[in-house]
Each structure stands twice: as structure tokens, then as C-alpha cells.
Design an enzyme around this catalytic site. Structure first.
Site, PDB file in Angstrom:
ATOM      1  N   HIS A   6      13.448  19.091 -15.392  1.00  0.00           N
ATOM      2  CA  HIS A   6      14.371  18.381 -14.187  1.00  0.00           C
ATOM      3  C   HIS A   6      15.216  19.269 -13.763  1.00  0.00           C
ATOM      4  O   HIS A   6      16.292  19.679 -14.515  1.00  0.00           O
ATOM      5  CB  HIS A   6      14.945  17.240 -14.813  1.00  0.00           C
ATOM      6  CG  HIS A   6      15.651  16.377 -13.979  1.00  0.00           C
ATOM      7  ND1 HIS A   6      16.778  15.964 -14.478  1.00  0.00           N
ATOM      8  CD2 HIS A   6      15.378  15.666 -12.891  1.00  0.00           C
ATOM      9  CE1 HIS A   6      17.497  15.084 -13.257  1.00  0.00           C
ATOM     10  NE2 HIS A   6      16.422  15.119 -12.200  1.00  0.00           N
ATOM     11  N   HIS A  48      20.282  19.637  -5.317  1.00  0.00           N
ATOM     12  CA  HIS A  48      20.221  18.225  -5.391  1.00  0.00           C
ATOM     13  C   HIS A  48      21.163  17.480  -4.394  1.00  0.00           C
ATOM     14  O   HIS A  48      20.901  16.515  -4.108  1.00  0.00           O
ATOM     15  CB  HIS A  48      20.799  17.942  -6.998  1.00  0.00           C
ATOM     16  CG  HIS A  48      20.610  16.426  -7.060  1.00  0.00           C
ATOM     17  ND1 HIS A  48      21.885  15.351  -6.885  1.00  0.00           N
ATOM     18  CD2 HIS A  48      19.763  15.886  -7.588  1.00  0.00           C
ATOM     19  CE1 HIS A  48      21.532  14.430  -7.271  1.00  0.00           C
ATOM     20  NE2 HIS A  48      20.083  14.227  -7.563  1.00  0.00           N
TER      21      HIS A  48
END
Length: 235
Positions: A6, A48
Site C-alpha cells: 500500500h 496520496h
């Protein structure tokens, strides 16, 4: 059960950096997950948030900067190291000759980034990476719908943080293949129902032994983890 790193191995290195992606390869991850935004001059970058504030020494919107301006910021500042914000092309080049899968989360749920889907498809085509190694996901299900219309052979999944009514029917409407649910926002019964209908389920983000064991027992298709080595040793 496959394991996706991730944002790379973000438990040990700055998230969404080449350092974290390289560590994912070294740790034997089955796949790498990353987040795709677009700069002011149309470059695809891996970070992100919509802003630079949390993960770099910069401030403001990613979309307000050119790629040249973004390269001046340090994405490793929180870890006391030097890491640049990578482009999608950087990551595609890294994994081009590997067997690792690549999950591209298209971050259009806050800012729409007009034309980002076409740019992502063009980047993948130029890389020569087989479509079977690519997976799209997004909280913006319109983006998933567009991507599936453009490249139906590339698997695409909806990201969800809350339950949806009739997920199987909804997937058909969107044209999506799979579901990436928040691990704490989906029940065992819902996972089993999706599996019975042939829908791949890949929960995020697995951080505890109990969550890991639950996913193993349910035999989900894949999990997203911050620490690939931890997941391997625990299982």
C-alpha cells in the site's frame, strides 16, 4: 491471497516514493498500490493527497504546480531522508520487466483532473506492460466507468468506505469488476455474497493480526498492507 504494498512499503519508507516501491519488490509483494494525481502541466505524479502539505516539505495543491516545481520538494522529509515525488512513468519503468501487479488508484474523488484517464491509458500503452498486470481503482466510480469503456480488458474496482445497496447490481451499472472495501466497513456475509457472484474482493488497509487472519479465513483475492514482510511472517 495476494499482498499489495500500500503506497509501497510505507511502514518503513516514505509513502509513494521510489524507495518504498523498490522495497516492495525486495519484500516479494505480489503487487504495488499507488495514487495518481495530475500536475498543472499534465504530468501524472504519485502522491496520496491533493496537497503537498502532509507528505512533503511543500505546500499547496499538486495541481497548481508543474512537474519541474514538484521535483524541488522532498517527499522523504517525514523520514529524515531525500526522496522525490515520482511520476507514473518512473514506476512503470521500474516494474516493466517484473511480474509484479500494479494497482493505480486514480484520485479524482476531490479534484476531477480532466483527461487524466486518457493520459493514464496512454502511459500504460507506451510502457508495454501487459494489461493483465494492471488494476484500476477509484472512489470516483465515474472514473472507473470511463476507464472500463476505454480499456475493458483492464480490471477495475470501486473503492468503498461505506456499505452499498446491491453491490453486485451496482457493479454492473458502473461496469466495474471488483470491490476494494474498507476492512472495517464490510461484513463477512457481504464478502461471501460478492465471492459467490464472482466478484474479486480486496480489502484495505490490513494493519492487525486479527484483520489479516479474517482475510485469510475468508480467502479474499488480495489485501492491501503497509508492511509486506509483516504480513508474510504473520501468515
Amino acid at each position: 491471497m495476494k499482498r499489495f504494498a500500500h503506497r509501497g512499503v510505507m511502514a518503513h519508507l516514505p509513502e509513494n516514493t521510489m524507495s518504498a516501491f523498490n522495497l516492495a519488490l525486495e519484500a516479494g509483494a505480489d503487487g504495488i498500490e499507488t495514487d495518481v494525481h495530475m500536475t498543472k502541466d499534465g504530468e501524472l505524479v504519485l502522491i496520496h493527497d491533493e496537497t503537498l502539505n502532509r507528505t512533503t516539505d511543500g505546500n499547496g495543491l499538486v495541481s497548481a504546480c508543474t512537474i519541474y516545481e514538484l521535483r524541488a520538494f522532498n517527499a522523504g522529509i517525514r523520514h529524515g531522508r531525500e526522496d522525490k515525488i515520482p511520476t507514473l512513468q518512473d514506476l512503470l519503468k521500474l516494474v516493466q520487466d517484473k511480474s509484479v501487479l500494479l494497482n493505480l488508484e486514480v484520485k479524482t474523488d476531490v479534484l476531477r483532473y480532466e483527461g487524466i484517464e486518457t493520459k493514464i491509458i496512454n502511459a500504460i500503452d507506451a510502457s508495454g506492460i501487459e494489461p493483465s498486470r494492471i488494476l484500476f481503482s477509484s472512489f470516483n466510480h465515474e472514473t472507473i466507468h470511463r476507464l472500463k469503456r476505454m480499456r475493458p480488458e483492464i480490471e477495475a474496482a470501486i473503492l468503498i468506505a461505506q456499505p452499498l445497496f446491491d453491490m453486485v447490481g451496482y457493479l454492473r451499472t458502473v461496469g466495474a469488476d471488483g470491490v476494494h472495501p474498507h476492512i472495517d466497513r464490510i461484513t463477512d456475509a457481504e464478502i461471501k455474497w460478492l465471492q459467490e457472484n464472482g466478484v474479486p474482493v480486496r480489502p484495505y488497509t490490513i494493519k492487525t493480526d486479527a484483520q489479516l487472519e479474517r482475510c485469510r479465513a475468508l480467502q479474499v483475492d488480495a489485501i492491501f498492507v503497509n508492511d509486506v514482510e509483516w504480513s508474510r511472517k504473520t501468515l
